[in-house]
Design a protein around this motif. Structure first.
Motif: not given
Length: 313
Positions: A277-296
Motif C-alpha cells: 500500500g505504501e509503494t502504490c502511487d495512488f490508492r483508489v476506491r471503487i464507489p459502491m452505492p449499494g453499501g457492500a463493504e468489499s468486492l472479491n
C-alpha cells in the motif's frame, strides 16, 4: 643545491585562484546529455527496445520459474478439467475399472486433444500416487506451469508499442480468484498478471478452469518480492495503482488509467498489505452505492480493467 633542483623540476604548482585544484579539474563536463543517452533512464530503455525490434533480435526473457506438477483426482474433476482445456500430460486409468459414462468421456476427450499419454495402472499404484484419496480410478497429471518474469509483461507491451496494463495480486490465495482475474485481463486487453511467490494462489488446475482457457494466451508472472517488483515497474515509468476501500481517489477521477499502469488488488478480507500500500502511487476506491463493504479480487479487477479499456478505446 636542493634549491636549484626545485627550480629545475618540470612540475607546476597550483594555479593562482584555483583553490588548490589543477586547471583540468576546473573544466566543465559539458551540457547534460539527452534522456535517450542517460544510463538507466526510461527513454533510453525505450530507445534500446526499439533498436532491438528494428534489428529483429528477440528480447531475452528471464522467466519466473516453474510450479510443481499437480494431480486432478476423481472422475468428475478429471472430466471437467479435460473439458475446460486444463493442460495435461498423462491420464492414469485403473486396471479393470468399471467403464461408466464418465470414464468413456475422459478417454475420448484425452484422445481428441492429443498429446496426453494414457497409462493403465493397478489400484495400489494410484492409491500411492494420490496419498489414499478417493480417485475413483481416474487421475490426471497437470504439468508444471511456466511462469513469466514480471519485467516480461511490461517489455512485451512496450515491444508492441502499447502502454502496459497489468494486474498484480497481493495476498489472494484462492486459485479461482486468480483464474477470474486472468480471464478479465484477457477480455479487456491487459498484458498479464503478477502473483507473489509465497502465500498466494498459483496457476493450479482450479485457476485454469476458472480462466476458461484464457490462461493459454495471458501470461502469469511470479515475483519473489512483490514490493520490489512494483518498484521496478515504477522505475520503468509505469504508475502503480492500489485498490482500497478507503482510497484517497475515486476510480472515475483517476487519470493514470489512460497510460501505463499496474493495478494492485488485495485480498477480500485484509486488502493491501502495508508495504504494498505504501509503494502504490495512488490508492483508489471503487464507489459502491449499494453499501457492500468489499468486492472479491476477480470482480474488483474486472471493474477497473473495464474502465481502463474504455478510456483507451
Amino acid at each position: 643545491m636542493a634549491a636549484n633542483n626545485r627550480r629545475m623540476s618540470g612540475k607546476k604548482g597550483a594555479q593562482v585562484g584555483s583553490g588548490g585544484k589543477r586547471r583540468r579539474g576546473l573544466e566543465g563536463k559539458g551540457p547534460t546529455p539527452p534522456a535517450e543517452m542517460r544510463k538507466g533512464h526510461a527513454k533510453q530503455r525505450a530507445a534500446q527496445a526499439k533498436a532491438r525490434r528494428s534489428q529483429g533480435r528477440p528480447q531475452q526473457r528471464r522467466g519466473g520459474g516453474r510450479s510443481a506438477s499437480e494431480l486432478v483426482v476423481g472422475r468428475n474433476p478429471v472430466v471437467e478439467a479435460l473439458r475446460e482445456g486444463v493442460p495435461a500430460s498423462t491420464l492414469y486409468v485403473q486396471q479393470f475399472i468399471d467403464n461408466d459414462e464418465r470414464v468413456r468421456e475422459a478417454l475420448q476427450l484425452a484422445a481428441e486433444r492429443g498429446g496426453i499419454n494414457l497409462m493403465e495402472a493397478p489400484r495400489p499404484e494410484l492409491d500411492r500416487m494420490t496419498n489414499g484419496l478417493n480417485h475413483q480410478g481416474l487421475v490426471l497429471q497437470v504439468p508444471p506451469y511456466e511462469y513469466a518474469h514480471p519485467s516480461d509483461l511490461a517489455d512485451a507491451a512496450f515491444d508492441e508499442g502499447e502502454d502496459p496494463l497489468i494486474v498484480a495480486l497481493d495476498g489472494v490465495t484462492d486459485p479461482r480468484n486468480l483464474g477470474a482475474v486472468v480471464r478479465s485481463v484477457s477480455a479487456f486487453g491487459g498484458h498479464g498478471v503478477v502473483v507473489p511467490e509465497r502465500r498466494a494462489a498459483g496457476m493450479t488446475a482450479g485457476a485454469w478452469k476458472t480462466s476458461a482457457g484464457t490462461a493459454a494466451r495471458t501470461p502469469v508472472a511470479r515475483a519473489t518480492n512483490l514490493t520490489r517488483a512494483l518498484e521496478a515497474y515504477q522505475k520503468a515509468g509505469i504508475v502503480v495503482v492500489g485498490l482500497a476501500a478507503d482510497g484517497e481517489v475515486e476510480l472515475g477521477e483517476l487519470e493514470a488509467l489512460d497510460g501505463p499502469v499496474v493495478i494492485v488488488v488485495g485480498s477480500e478480507g485484509k486488502g493491501l498489505s502495508r508495504l504494498v500500500g505504501e509503494t502504490c502511487d495512488f490508492r483508489v476506491r471503487i464507489p459502491m452505492p449499494g453499501g457492500a463493504e468489499s468486492l472479491n479480487a476477480g470482480v474488483a479487477a474486472g471493474i477497473v480493467l473495464y474502465e481502463a479499456a474504455r478510456r483507451r478505446a
